[in-house]
Design a protein around this motif. Structure first.
Motif, PDB file in Angstrom:
ATOM      1  N   SER A 188      11.803  16.290 -28.385  1.00  0.00           N
ATOM      2  CA  SER A 188      11.695  15.760 -27.028  1.00  0.00           C
ATOM      3  C   SER A 188      11.423  16.869 -26.012  1.00  0.00           C
ATOM      4  CB  SER A 188      12.949  14.979 -26.649  1.00  0.00           C
ATOM      5  OG  SER A 188      14.095  15.794 -26.698  1.00  0.00           O
ATOM      6  N   ASP A 189      11.840  18.108 -26.312  1.00  0.00           N
ATOM      7  CA  ASP A 189      11.481  19.224 -25.432  1.00  0.00           C
ATOM      8  C   ASP A 189       9.964  19.332 -25.325  1.00  0.00           C
ATOM      9  OD1 ASP A 189      14.200  19.736 -25.428  1.00  0.00           O
ATOM     10  OD2 ASP A 189      14.069  21.484 -26.745  1.00  0.00           O
ATOM     11  N   ILE A 190       9.299  19.188 -26.460  1.00  0.00           N
ATOM     12  CA  ILE A 190       7.846  19.309 -26.488  1.00  0.00           C
ATOM     13  C   ILE A 190       7.194  18.126 -25.780  1.00  0.00           C
ATOM     14  CG2 ILE A 190       5.834  19.542 -27.998  1.00  0.00           C
ATOM     15  CD1 ILE A 190       7.757  20.743 -30.115  1.00  0.00           C
ATOM     16  N   HIS A 191       7.695  16.919 -26.034  1.00  0.00           N
ATOM     17  CA  HIS A 191       7.164  15.747 -25.335  1.00  0.00           C
ATOM     18  C   HIS A 191       7.201  15.960 -23.819  1.00  0.00           C
ATOM     19  CE1 HIS A 191       6.587  12.980 -28.659  1.00  0.00           C
ATOM     20  NE2 HIS A 191       7.825  13.140 -29.081  1.00  0.00           N
ATOM     21  N   TYR A 210      18.195  22.276 -14.988  1.00  0.00           N
ATOM     22  CA  TYR A 210      17.548  23.188 -15.921  1.00  0.00           C
ATOM     23  C   TYR A 210      18.368  23.247 -17.199  1.00  0.00           C
ATOM     24  CZ  TYR A 210      14.862  24.849 -11.875  1.00  0.00           C
ATOM     25  OH  TYR A 210      14.047  24.931 -10.779  1.00  0.00           O
ATOM     26  N   GLY A 211      17.675  23.261 -18.336  1.00  0.00           N
ATOM     27  CA  GLY A 211      18.342  23.141 -19.617  1.00  0.00           C
ATOM     28  C   GLY A 211      18.793  24.450 -20.231  1.00  0.00           C
ATOM     29  N   PHE A 260       8.362  20.501 -12.715  1.00  0.00           N
ATOM     30  CA  PHE A 260       8.083  21.886 -13.099  1.00  0.00           C
ATOM     31  C   PHE A 260       8.416  22.815 -11.939  1.00  0.00           C
ATOM     32  CE2 PHE A 260       5.449  19.282 -15.839  1.00  0.00           C
ATOM     33  CZ  PHE A 260       5.694  19.853 -17.084  1.00  0.00           C
ATOM     34  N   PRO A 261       8.810  24.052 -12.275  1.00  0.00           N
ATOM     35  CA  PRO A 261       8.972  24.616 -13.617  1.00  0.00           C
ATOM     36  C   PRO A 261      10.100  23.919 -14.382  1.00  0.00           C
ATOM     37  CG  PRO A 261       9.904  26.093 -11.981  1.00  0.00           C
ATOM     38  CD  PRO A 261       9.193  25.023 -11.216  1.00  0.00           C
ATOM     39  N   MET A 262       9.939  23.820 -15.698  1.00  0.00           N
ATOM     40  CA  MET A 262      10.905  23.116 -16.533  1.00  0.00           C
ATOM     41  C   MET A 262      11.537  24.091 -17.534  1.00  0.00           C
ATOM     42  SD  MET A 262      10.321  20.084 -19.340  1.00  0.00           S
ATOM     43  CE  MET A 262       9.437  19.013 -18.199  1.00  0.00           C
ATOM     44  N   VAL A 263      12.859  24.109 -17.544  1.00  0.00           N
ATOM     45  CA  VAL A 263      13.609  24.845 -18.555  1.00  0.00           C
ATOM     46  C   VAL A 263      14.169  23.807 -19.526  1.00  0.00           C
ATOM     47  CG1 VAL A 263      15.553  26.374 -19.044  1.00  0.00           C
ATOM     48  CG2 VAL A 263      14.223  26.678 -16.941  1.00  0.00           C
ATOM     49  N   PRO A 264      13.583  23.661 -20.717  1.00  0.00           N
ATOM     50  CA  PRO A 264      14.071  22.638 -21.642  1.00  0.00           C
ATOM     51  C   PRO A 264      15.388  23.061 -22.294  1.00  0.00           C
ATOM     52  CG  PRO A 264      11.804  23.346 -22.129  1.00  0.00           C
ATOM     53  CD  PRO A 264      12.416  24.353 -21.233  1.00  0.00           C
TER      54      PRO A 264
END
Length: 346
Positions: free
Chosen positions: A43-46, A127-128, A57-61
C-alpha cells in the motif's frame, strides 16, 4: 517541534529521497517513539504512485512501525520510557462513534486518521515511519511482547493484523478449512496465523514456485491456480478464502471453491474496478466480503497471539538507500516475504 531525518516521495511517482520533517512536540497524552524498524507495505507503493487516488505530497510512507519509547507526556499511563512499542495504520479516530466505542477504530464513522497521507486533527499532514521518530497518542500505540524481535514484529502492524482480523472474524480454527490466495507479504502471514489457529490451510498460487516455502510456513496443501484441475478438485472445499492479491481475478472461479455459507474475504485492493458474477454466490449462500486491518485492542491481541505461537514475519532487512529498489522488487514479486527498513541507516 523536532526535526528528524526521513525518506519521502516529493511528488506522485517520484523516487523517494532523503529529507527532513518536523514532528510535533510531545503533548499531554503523547508517546515519542525512536523508530528502529519499519516494514514496506504494498500500500505504500500504491499511495506514493497515486494508484488509489490523489495523495498528499511530500509523502513519508510507512505504517508498520516498531521502536522504543523515548519520551511520554505527563498524562500517559500505558507506556514508559524504554518500552518496546508499535504503531500501525492509524494514529487517531473520532473516539465517540459506535465503531470507535466498539474497538473498531479502523471503521470510524468520520474516518480514522491514517499514519501517513492524511491530515491530523491539528490540520497538519501525517508522516509515516520511514523516519527516525514519530509522536503518537498513547491510545493508538501497542506494546510489542518480549517474545518478538522488533524487526520481524514490524510487518505484523499491518500485514499481521490484516490477516488475523478476518481469520478471527470468520472463526478459523480446528475443523475449518482456509485457503490463502497469494504467498506474499500478506499471504505468508495469513498461512502462519491460520495454521497457528488450528485450521487446515491451502495456498492457492499461480505456480508451484514457492511450494516449499508454503509448506514450511504451515500450509497443508499448495496448489497452482494455473492448473484447471485445481478448481475441479477443490470445488466446494473451503470455509474461508483469504485473497491477498491486489489484481483482478476470476472471482467466480474462486467462489466456486467455497462450501455452503463459506466466505471469500478480499484483503488486496486492485487499483482498477473488478467484476463479480452474482450468480456465483447464489447457489450455496456463499459470501464475498472484505476486511480492513483491525482495531487497537485486536492489534494488541494479535501481537500477543503471535508471540505465544512463534509467529513472525519472514523479512529481508534493507538500508534506507535501498527503498526505491525494494519498491521495484515488490512489484516484481521478488521478496520473501517483507522488506523491513533498518532506520539506523537513515
Amino acid at each position: 517541534m523536532s526535526t528528524v531525518t526521513a525518506y519521502a516521495a516529493p511528488a506522485a511517482k517520484a523516487p523517494l529521497e532523503r529529507t527532513t520533517i518536523e514532528r510535533r512536540a510531545v503533548g499531554e497524552n503523547d508517546v515519542q517513539i525512536d523508530i528502529t524498524f519499519v516494514g514496506i507495505c504494498h500500500s505504500d507503493i500504491h499511495q506514493v504512485r497515486e494508484g488509489w487516488g490523489k495523495a498528499i505530497f511530500p509523502m513519508v510512507p510507512g505504517h508498520e512501525i516498531a521502536g522504543v519509547v523515548r519520551e511520554v507526556g505527563p498524562g500517559v499511563t500505558k507506556f514508559k520510557v524504554g518500552d518496546r512499542v508499535g504503531v500501525g495504520c492509524m494514529v487517531d479516530s473520532c473516539r465517540v462513534c459506535d465503531n470507535c466505542k466498539a474497538g473498531l477504530e479502523q471503521y470510524c464513522a468520520d474516518g480514522p486518521v491514517w499514519t501517513y497521507n492524511a491530515v491530523g486533527k491539528d490540520g497538519q499532514p501525517t508522516y509515516g515511519g520511514y523516519s527516525q521518530k514519530v509522536v503518537v497518542d498513547e491510545n493508538y500505540v501497542v506494546r510489542i511482547p518480549d517474545g518478538l524481535s522488533l524487526d520481524v514484529a514490524a510487518p505484523l502492524l499491518c500485514a499481521g493484523i490484516t490477516t488475523y482480523s478476518p481469520l478471527r472474524r470468520w472463526n478459523a480454527g480446528p475443523g475449518s478449512k482456509v485457503a490463502v490466495v497469494g504467498l506474499g507479504g500478506l499471504g505468508h502471514l495469513g498461512v502462519k496465523i491460520a495454521h497457528a489457529l488450528g485450521a487446515e490451510v491451502t495456498v492457492l498460487s499461480q505456480s508451484l514456485r514457492k511450494k516449499g516455502d508454503g509448506l514450511r510456513l504451515g500450509a497443508d496443501q499448495y496448489r497452482a491456480t494455473s492448473d484447471p484441475k485445481t478448481f475441479e478438485e477443490l470445488a466446494g472445499r473451503f470455509d474461508i478464502i483469504l485473497c491477498t492479491v491486489s489484481a483482478p481475478l476470476d472471482f467466480a472461479a474462486y467462489v466456486s471453491l467455497l462450501r455452503t455459507d463459506g466466505t471469500m474475504v478480499n484483503l488486496g485492493l486492485p487499483e482498477e474496478p473488478v467484476q463479480i458474477v452474482l450468480q456465483s454466490l447464489f447457489g450455496n449462500r456463499r459470501s464475498m466480503s472484505s476486511s480492513g486491518i483491525g482495531g487497537i485492542a485486536e492489534t494488541q491481541e494479535m501481537l500477543d497471539f503471535c508471540a505465544e505461537h512463534g509467529v513472525a514475519a519472514e523479512i529481508e532487512l534493507i538500508r534506507a538507500d535501498e527503498i526505491n529498489d525494494a519498491y521495484e522488487r515488490v512489484l516484481a514479486s521478488d521478496v520473501r516475504y517483507r522488506f523491513v527498513i533498518d532506520t539506523a541507516t537513515l
